[in-house]
Design a protein around this motif. Structure first.
Motif: not given
Length: 430
Positions: A267-284
């Motif tokens: 809620e407090i942190d705006q986020g977005g600093q660590d956004h990067q391309p993710l392999s959804v297949e590996q994540l799932l």
């Protein structure tokens, strides 16, 4: 129709008289022309009277006339009278609307189809700083220049309100809501939510501080209980059972504190600093292994990949969100249930991550409240499975930070489908 026939007979009668008089005088054609001329003079005279009445004295009674002209003037007079009555009612209605708008504490601004200012109430003058003498006819984005408002205005998706600092006092927080009406015109409403915003901030700070302060004593308790648990075989049976129960409840409290701290950070942190391309297949596939470990082989968990696109986002946050959905499917479905984790493209260019099960399902009456904190469909079962009641609230906040939304489809005895929908700008095609 009768008046029209009578008027035709009058013209024919005048023409006949003219022909007869002209024949007696030796020129029937001249007599016919004279008769038609008298008829034309009569109509021009009546037309002149109509013109003078409409242009000079439209509110007076119409001039006296007979035949078709009398009927025409009478109908025009009745029409004008009904229009004046209607206009009077409309003016009274508009006056009441303006008076009620002036009495409102919220700002009300009316825009034309181009987004230019047409009218606003006095609250908008005080809250937004609009000035009647200078700002009428100006485009709204020339006066409210916050990039967030400009993006919100141009996006034309006004399903959710927008919260921003006031343009004349940054200490005040305003909530904007735009409504489309009429011929692509817009109504902008702004309300002061400074007090609510401060209360919400106090709540978030309180939860974060209390959760942080609870971590230390819970860690101490957990450590001592773990030590006593190692000595359970040397303790009396009743004391051993009590220590085991205290360990379970302490672990539950630690999970709750961790989830509260995560929610506060989201809620407090705006986020977005660590956004990067993710392999959804590996994540799932990784989440599938965790779900199987939690299930102890009692459920079948499958991964289905129907898109080769990558997702732009935070791996830690996305893992937390999808894990919550997968673990809920394990906890709240009977043994032997099928759980599917799916990554699929959508027709509009976006994509979605789906967590589907064939368990007991959820009554649709509960679906609108599922993402509320501590809301439980079955309180007894949720407590027994060790849930904190915050999992779907975390999912909601993570998706908001990724410009995504959560859809839930479920009916009793028909399983449940949780769909996380991501827009096209969050995808990176292979």
């Amino acid at each position: 129709m009768r008046l029209w026939s009578r008027e035709l007979w009058r013209i024919a009668w005048l023409a006949t008289i003219g022909v007869c008089l002209g024949w007696l005088l030796g020129s029937a054609g001249l007599g016919l022309a004279a008769g038609l001329g008298v008829c034309l003079f009569h109509h021009l005279r009546q037309l002149r009277a109509l013109f003078q009445w409409l242009t000079l004295n439209p509110n007076d009674e119409p001039p006296a006339a007979s035949g078709m002209w009398g009927e025409l003037l009478d109908r025009l007079y009745r029409y004008q009278k009904s229009q004046r009555i209607t206009q009077g009612r409309l003016r009274a209605t508009l006056a009441r609307i303006q008076e009620s708008s002036e009495a409102m504490r919220d700002s009300v601004v009316m825009l034309d189809r181009h987004g230019d200012l047409e009218w606003w109430n006095s609250a908008a003058t005080e809250m937004l700083g609009l000035q009647t003498a200078h700002d009428r006819g100006q485009h709204i984005t020339n006066l409210l220049r916050d990039p967030g408002f400009i993006s919100y205005f141009n996006a034309r998706d006004y399903s959710e309100p927008l919260t921003l600092p006031s343009p004349i006092d940054e200490r005040s927080i305003l909530q904007y809501q735009i409504t489309l009406y009429g011929d692509d015109e817009r109504l902008v409403m702004a309300r002061d939510i400074t007090r609510l915003h401060r209360l919400e901030q106090m709540r978030r700070d309180f939860v974060a501080n209390v959760s942080h302060e609870l971590r230390t004593p819970l860690t101490v308790l957990s450590g001592y209980l773990e030590t006593y648990g190692d000595l359970a075989d040397q303790l009396p049976p009743r004391l051993g059972r009590g220590i085991e129960q205290m360990q379970d409840q302490t672990q539950r409290m630690q999970n709750l504190v961790n989830d509260l701290l995560l929610l506060s950070r989201l809620e407090i942190d705006q986020g977005g600093q660590d956004h990067q391309p993710l392999s959804v297949e590996q994540l799932l596939n990784s989440i599938r292994q965790d779900a199987l470990a939690l299930s102890h082989g009692k459920h079948a968990v499958h991964v289905v990949i129907e898109s080769d696109a990558q997702l732009l986002g935070s791996e830690q946050e996305m893992r937390s969100a999808i894990s919550n959905l997968a673990f809920n499917a394990v906890r709240y479905t009977p043994t032997g249930s099928q759980i599917t984790l799916r990554w699929a493209a959508m027709v509009d260019g976006g994509a979605c991550i789906e967590v589907e099960d064939d368990g007991d399902g959820i009554d649709p009456v509960h679906i609108p409240r599922l993402t509320e904190r501590f809301y439980r469909v079955d309180k007894g079962r949720s407590t027994a499975t060790g849930g904190t009641g915050l999992g779907l609230a975390i999912v909601k906040h993570v998706l908001l930070r990724h410009e995504a939304q959560l859809q839930v489809e479920s009916h009793p005895e028909e399983g449940a489908l949780f769909r996380c929908i991501f827009p096209a700008n969050r995808l990176i095609q292979a």
